[in-house]
Design a protein around this motif. Structure first.
Motif: not given
Length: 106
Positions: A66-69, A28-36
């Motif tokens: 995740g975004l920084i990465n 879910h966190v990875e999906k949120a990162i993609e959407i962001i």
């Protein structure tokens, strides 16, 4: 989705309950990162809300990392530490002190 108590108890007794839950949470966190990332130009600020103990800060930290990465410069603002530190006297009065009084907000 409706889950019965019997189903919930069965799920909690599985040997891999923690690992499965963690895997679902991280997906879910990875999906949120993609959407962001997809919407970052139109929606540059992300707000998380929920009850105390709902892992808002942990999730914000994971999303930020995740975004920084992925090369996106960002940060988060945690509201966990918004009260003044307790005085020595207040530490002894924790049962009767109003630790969430407006005067305590830093």
């Amino acid at each position: 989705m409706k889950i019965t108590i019997k189903e919930l108890n069965g799920f909690l007794q599985q040997d891999d309950f923690y690992n499965l839950s963690d895997k679902i949470y991280n997906s879910h966190v990875e999906k949120a990162i993609e959407i962001i990332i997809k919407n970052r130009m139109e929606k540059p600020i992300v707000l998380l809300c929920g009850p105390s103990g709902a892992s808002k800060t942990t999730t914000a930290q994971k999303i930020t990392q995740g975004l920084i990465n992925k090369g996106i410069n960002c940060g988060y603002l945690s509201m966990d530490d918004y009260f003044f530190s307790l005085s020595e006297k207040e530490k002894t009065l924790t049962d009767s002190a109003n630790l969430e009084a407006p005067e305590r907000v830093d």
